[in-house]
Design an enzyme around this catalytic site. Structure first.
Site, PDB file in Angstrom:
ATOM      1  N   GLY A  23     -10.944   7.548   3.609  1.00 41.98           N
ATOM      2  CA  GLY A  23     -10.172   8.355   4.546  1.00 41.98           C
ATOM      3  C   GLY A  23      -9.443   7.476   5.549  1.00 41.98           C
ATOM      4  O   GLY A  23      -9.233   6.290   5.309  1.00 41.98           O
ATOM      5  N   ALA A  24      -9.058   8.101   6.696  1.00 41.65           N
ATOM      6  CA  ALA A  24      -8.210   7.398   7.684  1.00 41.65           C
ATOM      7  C   ALA A  24      -7.009   6.798   6.947  1.00 41.65           C
ATOM      8  O   ALA A  24      -6.698   5.617   7.077  1.00 41.65           O
ATOM      9  CB  ALA A  24      -9.003   6.349   8.444  1.00 41.65           C
ATOM     10  N   HIS A  26      -3.478   5.666   5.421  1.00 41.50           N
ATOM     11  CA  HIS A  26      -2.225   5.118   5.947  1.00 41.50           C
ATOM     12  C   HIS A  26      -1.319   4.833   4.761  1.00 41.50           C
ATOM     13  O   HIS A  26      -1.640   5.167   3.609  1.00 41.50           O
ATOM     14  CB  HIS A  26      -2.498   3.862   6.794  1.00 41.50           C
ATOM     15  CG  HIS A  26      -3.382   2.862   6.128  1.00 41.50           C
ATOM     16  ND1 HIS A  26      -2.996   2.173   4.985  1.00 41.50           N
ATOM     17  CD2 HIS A  26      -4.646   2.451   6.392  1.00 41.50           C
ATOM     18  CE1 HIS A  26      -3.975   1.374   4.617  1.00 41.50           C
ATOM     19  NE2 HIS A  26      -4.994   1.528   5.441  1.00 41.50           N
ATOM     20  N   GLU A  27      -0.201   4.177   5.041  1.00 36.40           N
ATOM     21  CA  GLU A  27       0.798   3.945   4.007  1.00 36.40           C
ATOM     22  C   GLU A  27       0.251   3.074   2.859  1.00 36.40           C
ATOM     23  O   GLU A  27       0.714   3.179   1.720  1.00 36.40           O
ATOM     24  CB  GLU A  27       2.034   3.317   4.663  1.00 36.40           C
ATOM     25  CG  GLU A  27       3.242   3.163   3.780  1.00 36.40           C
ATOM     26  CD  GLU A  27       3.616   4.415   2.992  1.00 36.40           C
ATOM     27  OE1 GLU A  27       3.372   5.533   3.483  1.00 36.40           O
ATOM     28  OE2 GLU A  27       4.151   4.254   1.881  1.00 36.40           O
ATOM     29  N   GLY A  28      -0.734   2.231   3.142  1.00 42.35           N
ATOM     30  CA  GLY A  28      -1.357   1.447   2.063  1.00 42.35           C
ATOM     31  C   GLY A  28      -2.006   2.376   1.042  1.00 42.35           C
ATOM     32  O   GLY A  28      -1.798   2.239  -0.173  1.00 42.35           O
ATOM     33  N   HIS A  29      -2.763   3.352   1.550  1.00 46.72           N
ATOM     34  CA  HIS A  29      -3.358   4.341   0.638  1.00 46.72           C
ATOM     35  C   HIS A  29      -2.260   5.171  -0.026  1.00 46.72           C
ATOM     36  O   HIS A  29      -2.340   5.491  -1.216  1.00 46.72           O
ATOM     37  CB  HIS A  29      -4.284   5.298   1.401  1.00 46.72           C
ATOM     38  CG  HIS A  29      -5.410   4.632   2.135  1.00 46.72           C
ATOM     39  ND1 HIS A  29      -5.444   4.514   3.502  1.00 46.72           N
ATOM     40  CD2 HIS A  29      -6.550   4.054   1.692  1.00 46.72           C
ATOM     41  CE1 HIS A  29      -6.552   3.907   3.878  1.00 46.72           C
ATOM     42  NE2 HIS A  29      -7.245   3.607   2.795  1.00 46.72           N
ATOM     43  N   GLY A 147      -6.717  -1.603  -3.924  1.00 48.62           N
ATOM     44  CA  GLY A 147      -5.767  -2.488  -3.258  1.00 48.62           C
ATOM     45  C   GLY A 147      -6.210  -3.946  -3.279  1.00 48.62           C
ATOM     46  O   GLY A 147      -7.397  -4.248  -3.151  1.00 48.62           O
ATOM     47  N   ASP A 150      -8.334  -5.719  -0.227  1.00 51.10           N
ATOM     48  CA  ASP A 150      -9.771  -6.034  -0.290  1.00 51.10           C
ATOM     49  C   ASP A 150      -9.979  -6.810  -1.587  1.00 51.10           C
ATOM     50  O   ASP A 150     -10.473  -6.271  -2.582  1.00 51.10           O
ATOM     51  CB  ASP A 150     -10.570  -4.732  -0.258  1.00 51.10           C
ATOM     52  CG  ASP A 150     -10.289  -3.943   1.002  1.00 51.10           C
ATOM     53  OD1 ASP A 150     -10.863  -4.276   2.046  1.00 51.10           O
ATOM     54  OD2 ASP A 150      -9.456  -3.012   0.957  1.00 51.10           O
ATOM     55  N   SER A 188      -4.409  -1.306   7.752  1.00 51.03           N
ATOM     56  CA  SER A 188      -5.858  -1.120   7.664  1.00 51.03           C
ATOM     57  C   SER A 188      -6.250   0.055   8.549  1.00 51.03           C
ATOM     58  O   SER A 188      -5.662   0.257   9.621  1.00 51.03           O
ATOM     59  CB  SER A 188      -6.580  -2.382   8.159  1.00 51.03           C
ATOM     60  OG  SER A 188      -7.941  -2.083   8.436  1.00 51.03           O
TER      61      SER A 188
END
Ligand code: AMP
Length: 283
Positions: A23-24, A26-29, A147, A150, A188
């Site tokens: 959750g939380a 952001h554009e990376g997800h 990603g 990590d 992150s």
């Protein structure tokens, strides 16, 4: 977009593309979800803040939980469903039983030998392997997206999947490049903890990585990264150049490698990594 809380309702998502998250979002997800959608398969995003991958003094309790915003991001990026499992569905018998479940895995060398995240967070990869293996068992995806942000985690998961292909029906792990803010900071969920001064200091991490995009030796590159982190007031946990394959020492004669950094600003811990070209390999 469906919201699934009960694992018994996952049947329509089987064989699809899974994007596991805490959750939380952001554009990376968002980028991971769009890449999953581009596969043409239904995309299942899981949101589960996994207690077993946090150490006793880490930020499990204060990890950001932003479900309403997460659902909007997931839907806009093309998710077909979001799976929000209970602790009981991931850990049947409760967390007390997690150690027994964990015993089914002997962690691969990439989770124990590099002395990177594994050294600083000794119980972390045990918890990661536990949660992803349960998610793979329950969701039965054909693709799962992770990603490079990590990087050691990505390598650990790729390894356990390659060792358990029959269990997970030839599941393919798809790596996705790290998404960054315009100034270079890797996105992150923990960036939101940074105050303005820390946000400026945090840039030292991507600058350190950029400074070794090409370097003459591992030792020179590692020193350059440490100096850059120091200059930005970051507390370095590790700043190393390692073999892309093993995340241990760079093989002699290698022309490329991976730079990996973990650094702290007060209580906030950030990690990042990038590939490195090495012109002379003299260690
Ligand atoms: P998390 O919710 O932090 O556990 O991350 C869920 C997935 O998103 C993991 O596969 C992460 O590697 C990936 N991820 C997190 N941040 C980024 C980023 N900045 N770029 C690409 N992938 C990311």
């Amino acid at each position: 977009m469906k919201i699934i809380e009960n694992a018994e309702n996952l049947s329509e998502s089987r064989g699809g593309a899974l994007v596991p998250t805490m959750g939380a979002l952001h554009e990376g997800h968002g980028t991971l979800i769009r890449a999953a959608a581009a596969s043409g398969r239904p995309v299942l995003v899981s949101i589960f803040v996994n207690p077993t991958q946090f150490g006793p003094n880490e930020d499990f309790a204060r990890y950001p939980r932003t479900l309403d915003a997460d659902l909007k991001i997931a839907e806009a990026a093309g998710a077909s469903a979001v799976f929000i499992p209970t602790v009981e569905s991931i850990y049947p018998g409760g967390l007390a039983n997690a150690a027994t479940l964990a015993a089914q895995f002997s962690l691969p060398a990439i989770a124990t030998a590099p002395l990177l995240e594994d050294a600083i967070r000794p119980t972390h990869f045990g918890g990661v392997c536990l949660v992803v293996s349960r998610l793979f068992d329950l969701c039965e995806p054909s693709l799962a997206f992770f990603g490079e942000k990590d990087f050691q985690q990505l390598r650990v998961i790729t390894q356990i999947v390659s060792e358990n292909l029959s269990r997970w029906n030839s599941l393919q792990i798809i790596p996705c490049a790290t998404i960054r803010e315009a100034d270079g900071l890797a996105m992150s969920s923990r960036n939101r903890y940074l105050d303005p001064a820390q946000r400026t200091s945090a840039l030292g991490i991507s600058r350190a990585l950029q400074s070794v995009a090409n370097c003459s030796s591992v030792a020179a590159g590692e020193k350059l990264m440490r100096d850059t982190l120091d200059q930005h007031g970051l507390e370095t946990q590790y700043a190393v150049i390692r073999s892309e394959k093993t995340l241990c020492a760079v093989e002699s004669g290698a022309k490329s490698a991976r730079a990996l950094i973990a650094a702290k600003l007060g209580e906030i811990r950030l990690i990042d990594n990038a590939s490195v070209g090495i012109t002379t390999m003299n260690g």
